[in-house]
Design a protein around this motif. Structure first.
Motif, short mmCIF file in Angstrom:
data_model
loop_
_atom_site.label_atom_id
_atom_site.label_comp_id
_atom_site.label_asym_id
_atom_site.label_seq_id
_atom_site.Cartn_x
_atom_site.Cartn_y
_atom_site.Cartn_z
N THR A 400 55.09 81.63 17.66
CA THR A 400 55.25 82.80 16.79
C THR A 400 53.98 83.64 16.73
O THR A 400 53.95 84.66 16.06
N GLY A 401 52.95 83.21 17.45
CA GLY A 401 51.71 83.96 17.45
C GLY A 401 50.64 83.36 16.58
O GLY A 401 49.51 83.84 16.56
N ARG A 402 50.94 82.30 15.84
CA ARG A 402 49.96 81.64 15.00
C ARG A 402 49.97 80.15 15.28
O ARG A 402 51.04 79.56 15.46
N PRO A 403 48.78 79.52 15.30
CA PRO A 403 48.75 78.07 15.51
C PRO A 403 49.48 77.34 14.39
O PRO A 403 49.60 77.84 13.27
N LYS A 404 49.94 76.13 14.69
CA LYS A 404 50.66 75.31 13.70
C LYS A 404 49.97 73.95 13.63
O LYS A 404 49.45 73.44 14.61
N ALA A 405 49.99 73.36 12.44
CA ALA A 405 49.25 72.12 12.18
C ALA A 405 50.17 70.92 12.30
O ALA A 405 51.20 70.84 11.63
N VAL A 406 49.77 69.95 13.12
CA VAL A 406 50.49 68.69 13.28
C VAL A 406 49.85 67.65 12.36
O VAL A 406 48.62 67.48 12.35
N MET A 407 50.68 66.95 11.56
CA MET A 407 50.19 66.01 10.56
C MET A 407 50.31 64.57 11.09
O MET A 407 51.41 64.10 11.36
N ILE A 408 49.17 63.89 11.23
CA ILE A 408 49.14 62.54 11.79
C ILE A 408 48.59 61.55 10.75
O ILE A 408 47.46 61.72 10.27
N LEU A 658 52.59 80.94 25.58
CA LEU A 658 52.33 82.29 26.05
C LEU A 658 52.65 83.32 24.97
O LEU A 658 52.04 84.39 24.94
N GLY A 659 53.58 82.97 24.07
CA GLY A 659 53.93 83.90 23.00
C GLY A 659 52.76 84.22 22.10
O GLY A 659 52.66 85.33 21.55
N GLU A 660 51.85 83.27 21.91
CA GLU A 660 50.69 83.53 21.06
C GLU A 660 49.77 84.57 21.70
O GLU A 660 49.22 85.45 21.01
N ALA A 664 48.89 88.49 20.43
CA ALA A 664 47.53 89.03 20.32
C ALA A 664 47.41 90.34 21.09
O ALA A 664 46.74 91.28 20.64
N LEU A 665 48.06 90.44 22.25
CA LEU A 665 48.02 91.69 23.02
C LEU A 665 48.69 92.83 22.27
O LEU A 665 48.15 93.93 22.15
N THR A 666 49.88 92.57 21.75
CA THR A 666 50.63 93.64 21.08
C THR A 666 50.07 93.98 19.72
O THR A 666 50.43 95.01 19.14
N HIS A 704 39.11 92.74 22.06
CA HIS A 704 40.14 92.46 21.04
C HIS A 704 40.68 91.04 21.20
O HIS A 704 40.83 90.30 20.22
N LEU A 705 40.98 90.64 22.44
CA LEU A 705 41.51 89.30 22.68
C LEU A 705 40.47 88.23 22.40
O LEU A 705 40.77 87.18 21.82
N ALA A 706 39.24 88.48 22.83
CA ALA A 706 38.17 87.49 22.65
C ALA A 706 37.90 87.23 21.18
O ALA A 706 37.46 86.13 20.81
#
Length: 862
Positions: A400-408, A658-660, A664-666, A704-706
Motif C-alpha cells: 500500500t506504499g507504507r511498511p507494515k510491522a510483523v509481531m514476533i 514494487l507498489g511501495e 513514492a514516485l507518484t 525525492h526518492l532518496a
C-alpha cells in the motif's frame, strides 16, 4: 496460394492471435544447445474405464477423441495454472488446438468445446506447415517447436513411430502424448518427451493424472472441471507426509531468561567483539541491566515497545538486551533509513522510547530519547515474561506504499533455535558475525545463535559489510566459525576469496545462505576452493512472518547440477503446503504458493487486522501464512524455490514490494503515473521505474526518492514515458515496457583526464553489459544510474587499487558516485600519497642538519 489456402491462413492468424505460450513446468531449463534426446513413458487406461468414457462421450463422430483431449487439458490446467491452453496434434498437418477452460465448465461441456476445436482445426489443416510458421513468425528458440510445446492425439502407433510435424530445425514438441489401442478394449497412453527438459518420473505422474481425471470425470461429468482432482490417493498421502510438522519444542521462555542462564554458565567468555571493544557475558549482562534501569525510570515494561536506532557497535547488542530485560519488545530502526520512513515506523509503532545517540537527528514527534552515554550505575529488574510475549517488531515493505510491522513473540525464536540444534550444534567455541542490519530479521538468527550458546558475536561495522576485502580479513582475523550471508553478498566474498592464496586460513565451519534466490555459480566456485565438508554450505529459505527460517538444505555439487535453487526440507516443527491459485494441493513437480504453519507463525501485522486476515488463514485447525512465494516439491520430498508469485521481490536480500516504490514516485508533484519492474539477470536484478509526467527533472525526482526510500529501493533506471502501456483487459502490459537505454545525448560530456578515462574502463568492466561500454560513459554519469548496485560498487575499490596503487573507502563511492567526482577523489588520494613520500624524503634530508642549517633551509625567517 489458392483462395482456399488464403482463407485457411486467415483463420489461423485470427485463431492464434495473442495465443499464450504453454508454460508447462520442466525439470531443467531449456539448454542453449539442445541434444534432441528423447525417451518414452507409458500407462494403460483399463478397458472398463474406456467403456465408461465412450458412454459419456456419446455416439457423435469425434466425441470420444474430444473426451480424451478434454481430460488431458484438465490436467494441463492443473500443471500450468493456465486456462487458455494451446496444444498441437500428433498427426500430419499444421493442427494447433486452442481451448479455453475459463468459467465453471462441466466436463461434459468441455468435451463439446473440445469437439468443436478439433473439427474447426481439421477443416483448416490444408495450409502447408512452413507457410503457417512463416505467417505467424514465432520467435525462434533452438530446440523448441515453433508453434506448440505439448502435443496430444489419437494414433495407431506411439510417439517415435507416428508421423508428426517438427520445426524448421527438426525440433519436436517437448512433450507428445498419444492414445493408442492396447487390445482387449483398453487404451495405451504413450508419452515421448525431451530428456533435456524432463525426468521420467514427472512424465509417468502426468499420465497417471490423466487416467485419474478420466475416472473422476465419468463419475461426475456435470461437475465443474476444477473439481476433477488429478491426484491419486498415494500422491496425496505423500504430499501430506512431506508437509507435516512432526516435532515440537519447548518454547514458553523469554530470550533474556535464556541469555541470563548462559551468563551464569560462562560469565567470563567474551560475548561481544566490536572493534576494540570486548565484553564478557557478565559485562554484557551488566550493561543491559543499566539500559533496563534507565528504561524502568520511564515506566517501560511488559507490553511496551522501544525503538533501537543505534549504529553497529556493542551498544546495539546491549540496547536490545536491555529492552528485552524490561519485558518490552524492541523495534529496530536502521539509522541509515530516510527520515520519512523512520518517522512512519516510530509513529506507526507508537514506541514509548527510542534508544539513539545523543547527536542523532530523530524525526519530529516528541519521542523520548535514551542515550547509551547517559545510563545510571544500577541494574534494572528482569521482567517476568514468557514465550507468548512480544520480543520484537520488524517492518517489511508494504504494497500500500507504507511498511507494515510483523509481531514476533519470544517463543517463536526460542523454538527456532531448538528446532535447528541437531543441524548446527552451536556452542561456546563458535564465533558468529552480526553482519546484517537489526532491521533485517537475519540478524535475529545471528544474535541468538551466539548469545544463547555461549559463543562470541562479532559486530561488523556497516562499511565493512560493504567492503568484501575488509570483511574477508575480519573473518580471518576473528576466526569466525559461523557466517550468514545473502547470496549477493556471498558472491562478492567468493570473488575476494579467490584472489587470496591462503584460503585455508579461514576457520569457518558453516556458511548459511539466506534472503534471496540462490546463486549456484558462486557456491560451485566456493566448493572449488574449500570443498563441500568444511565449511558446510547451507541454504535456508525464510520469511519474516514465520520467524526468520522455514527450510534447511545442505548444498553439494551434485545437488546444484540438478536443481537451480533448492531450499530443502521444512524445520521439523513447521507444517508446510504447496497449493495452486484455488488453494488445492499442487502435484509433485508443479509450482504453487508455499503456505507455512505451526509455532513459527507470527501474530500478524500491528494494527492491520484486515491484512492479517488475508495473509494468515485458517486451515484444518492450523493457522497458515500465505507466503506469496512459488515453490515445488521435488520427487525426493525436498522443495525448490522459484520466486515471488506477486510483485514482491527481493533485491540483495531485502524483500520489497514494487507498489511501495510506485507510491513514492507518484507522491512527487510532477509525476502522474508510474510502474516499477525488475530487469537484468537473476544474479544482478535491477529496479527500473517507468514514469509518466512532464513536471519533474530526474535529479530532483531521485532526491525525492532518496528522502523516502532506502538506497536498495531506489530504481537504477528511471524511464520517461508518455503513458503506461495497458493490455486489452486494462492491466499494465509489462511486456510492452521498453528496455532502459543509456544513450549519448546532447548533454554527454566525455571523460577529460587520464584518470576519468581509466575509471570509465573500470566501470564498464564491472557493469559488464554490451549497453554500457567505456566510450559511452560520460564524466557526469552516475555509477548507480548506469545500473550499478551497492555490492558491485565495492569491486571498484580493488580495481582502483590495482590501477592507481591507492586505497578508496567504500563511503567515497556512495558520496561521489559520478565519474568526474570519483576521479577527483582518486587524484586527491594520489597527490596525498606523493606528498607523503616527499615529506618522508624531506624528513630524512633534514634529520642530520644543525639548527642553523634548518633555519637557513626554511628561508631564514625569525
Amino acid at each position: 496460394m489458392t483462395d482456399s489456402h488464403g482463407r485457411q491462413l486467415a483463420y489461423w492468424r485470427q485463431r492464434l492471435a495473442d495465443a499464450p505460450e504453454l508454460e508447462f513446468p520442466t525439470d531443467r531449463p531449456r539448454p542453449n544447445r539442445p541434444t534432441g534426446a528423447r525417451s518414452w513413458a507409458a500407462r494403460e487406461i483399463p478397458a472398463v474405464l474406456v467403456g465408461e468414457l465412450r458412454a459419456l462421450a456419446g455416439t457423435r463422430p469425434s466425441s470420444f477423441d474430444a473426451a480424451l483431449l478434454a481430460g488431458f487439458l484438465v490436467v494441463l490446467n492443473r500443471h500450468t495454472g493456465q486456462e487458455d491452453l494451446v496444444v498441437g496434434s500428433t498427426g500430419p498437418g499444421p493442427v494447433v488446438l486452442r481451448t479455453n477452460l475459463a468459467g465453471d465448465l462441466t466436463f461434459r461441456a468441455l468435451v463439446d468445446r473440445c469437439r468443436g476445436t478439433v473439427l474447426d482445426a481439421a477443416a483448416h489443416r490444408d495450409v502447408p506447415f512452413g507457410t503457417l510458421v512463416d505467417a505467424l513468425a514465432p520467435e525462434h528458440v533452438p530446440g523448441r517447436h515453433p508453434l506448440f510445446q505439448v502435443a496430444f492425439g489419437v494414433a495407431a502407433a506411439p510417439p517415435g513411430t507416428a508421423a508428426g510435424d517438427t520445426g524448421p530445425d527438426g525440433a519436436a514438441p517437448d512433450l507428445e502424448v498419444v492414445v493408442v489401442d492396447a487390445g482387449d478394449g483398453g487404451l495405451g497412453l504413450h508419452a515421448g518427451y525431451s530428456t533435456d527438459l524432463f525426468d521420467g518420473d514427472r512424465i509417468t505422474r502426468l499420465l497417471d493424472h490423466v487416467i485419474t481425471v478420466y475416472a473422476r470425470a465419468v463419475d461426475a461429468p456435470d461437475e465443474p472441471v476444477g473439481g476433477l482432482d488429478p491426484l491419486g490417493a498415494d500422491e496425496r498421502a505423500t504430499l501430506a507426509a512431506w508437509g507435516a510438522g512432526r516435532a515440537g519444542f519447548p518454547a514458553d521462555e523469554s530470550l533474556y531468561r535464556l541469555f541470563a542462564d548462559q551468563v551464569r554458565r560462562t560469565p567470563d567468555n567474551i560475548a561481544v567483539t566490536a572493534g576494540d571493544t570486548h565484553l564478557t557475558y557478565a559485562e554484557l549482562d551488566a550493561a543491559a541491566g543499566r539500559v533496563a534501569a534507565r528504561l524502568a525510570r520511564l515506566r517501560v515494561g511488559a507490553g511496551d515497545l522501544v525503538a533501537v536506532c543505534l549504529p553497529r557497535t556493542a551498544d546495539l547488542v546491549t540496547g536490545i538486551l536491555g529492552i528485552l530485560r524490561t519485558g518490552a519488545a524492541y523495534v529496530p530502526v536502521d539509522p541509515d533509513q530516510p527520515a520519512d520512513r523512520m518517522a512512519h515506523i516510530l509513529a506507526d509503532s507508537g514506541v514509548k522510547a527510542v534508544l539513539a545517540p545523543a547527536d542523532f537527528a530523530l524525526p519530529a514527534g516528541g519521542h523520548v530519547r535514551v542515550s547509551m552515554a547517559d545510563l545510571p550505575d544500577e541494574q534494572g529488574p528482569v521482567a517476568a515474561v514468557g514465550g507468548t510475549d512480544l520480543a520484537y517488531l520488524i517492518y517489511t515493505s508494504g504494497s500500500t506504499g507504507r511498511p507494515k510491522a510483523v509481531m514476533i513473540p519470544h517463543g517463536n525464536v526460542v523454538r527456532l533455535m531448538r528446532a535447528t540444534d541437531d543441524w548446527y550444534h552451536f556452542d561456546d567455541t563458535d564465533v558468529h558475525t552480526l553482519f546484517h542490519s537489526a532491521a533485517f530479521d537475519a540478524s535475529v538468527w545471528e544474535l541468538w545463535g551466539a548469545l544463547l550458546y555461549g559463543g562470541r558475536l562479532v559486530v561488523v561495522p556497516y562499511w565493512e559489510t560493504r567492503s568484501p576485502e575488509r570483511f574477508h580479513e575480519l573473518l580471518r582475523h576473528e576466526r569466525v566459525t559461523v557466517l550468514e550471508q545473502t547470496p549477493a553478498a556471498f558472491r562478492q566474498l567468493v570473488a575476494v576469496d579467490e584472489r587470496r592464496p591462503d584460503a585455508g586460513e579461514l576457520a569457518l565451519r558453516v556458511v548459511v545462505l539466506v534472503g534471496e534466490a540462490l546463486d549456484p555459480d558462486s557456491v560451485r566456485r566456493w566448493f572449488d576452493r574449500h570443498g563441500e565438508e568444511r565449511p558446510r554450505v547451507v541454504n535456508m529459505y525464510g520469511i519474516t512472518e514465520t520467524t526468520v527460517h522455514v527450510t534447511y538444505q545442505v548444498l553439494s555439487r551434485e545437488l546444484l547440477a540438478r536443481c537451480a535453487s533448492p531450499i530443502g526440507v521444512a524445520l521439523p516443527d513447521m507444517p508446510v503446503r504447496v497449493v495452486d491459485a484455488a488453494g488445492r494441493p499442487a502435484p509433485i513437480g508443479v509450482w504453487g504458493e508455499l503456505l507455512v504453519g505451526g509455532p513459527a507463525v507470527s501474530y500478524g501485522y500491528l494494527g492491520r487486522p484486515e491484512l492479517t486476515a488475508r495473509r494468515f488463514v485458517p486451515a484444518d485447525g492450523d493457522r497458515l501464512y500465505r507466503s506469496g512465494d512459488l515453490v515445488r516439491w521435488l520427487s525426493d520430498g525436498t522443495l525448490e524455490y522459484l520466486g515471488r508469485a506477486d510483485q514482491q521481490v527481493k533485491i540483495r536480500g531485502f524483500r520489497i514490494e514494487l507498489g511501495e516504490i510506485e507510491t513514492a514516485l507518484t507522491d512527487h508533484a510532477g509525476v502522474t503515473d508510474a510502474v516499477v519492474v525488475v530487469r537484468g539477470e537473476a544474479d544482478n536484478p535491477l529496479l527500473v521505474g517507468y514514469v509518466v509526467g512532464t513536471g519533474y527533472d530526474e535529479v530532483a525526482l531521485r532526491a525525492h526518492l532518496a528522502a523516502r526510500l532506502p538506497a536498495y529501493m531506489v530504481p537504477a533506471h528511471l524511464v520517461r514515458l508518455d503513458a503506461i502501456p495497458l493490455t486489452g483487459n486494462g492491466k499494465t502490459d509489462r511486456k510492452a515496457l521498453p528496455e532502459p537505454r543509456h544513450e549519448i545525448g546532447a548533454g554527454f560530456t566525455p571523460p577529460a583526464t587520464a584518470t576519468e578515462k581509466t575509471l570509465a574502463a573500470v566501470w564498464a568492466g564491472i557493469l559488464g553489459t554490451d549497453r554500457i561500454t567505456a566510450d559511452r560513459i560520460g564524466a557526469r554519469d552516475n555509477f548507480f544510474e548506469l545500473g550499478g548496485n551497492s555490492l558491485q560498487a565495492t569491486q571498484i575499490i580493488s580495481r582502483v587499487r590495482d590501477a592507481f596503487q591507492i586505497s578508496l573507502e567504500a563511503r567515497q563511492i556512495f558520496t561521489h558516485p559520478t565519474l568526474e567526482r570519483l576521479a577527483g577523489q582518486i587524484d586527491e588520494a594520489v597527490r596525498q600519497q606523493l606528498d607523503a613520500a616527499e615529506l618522508d624524503a624531506l624528513e630524512a634530508e633534514i634529520a642530520g642538519l644543525s639548527d642553523a642549517e634548518i633555519h637557513k633551509l626554511l628561508g631564514g625567517a625569525g
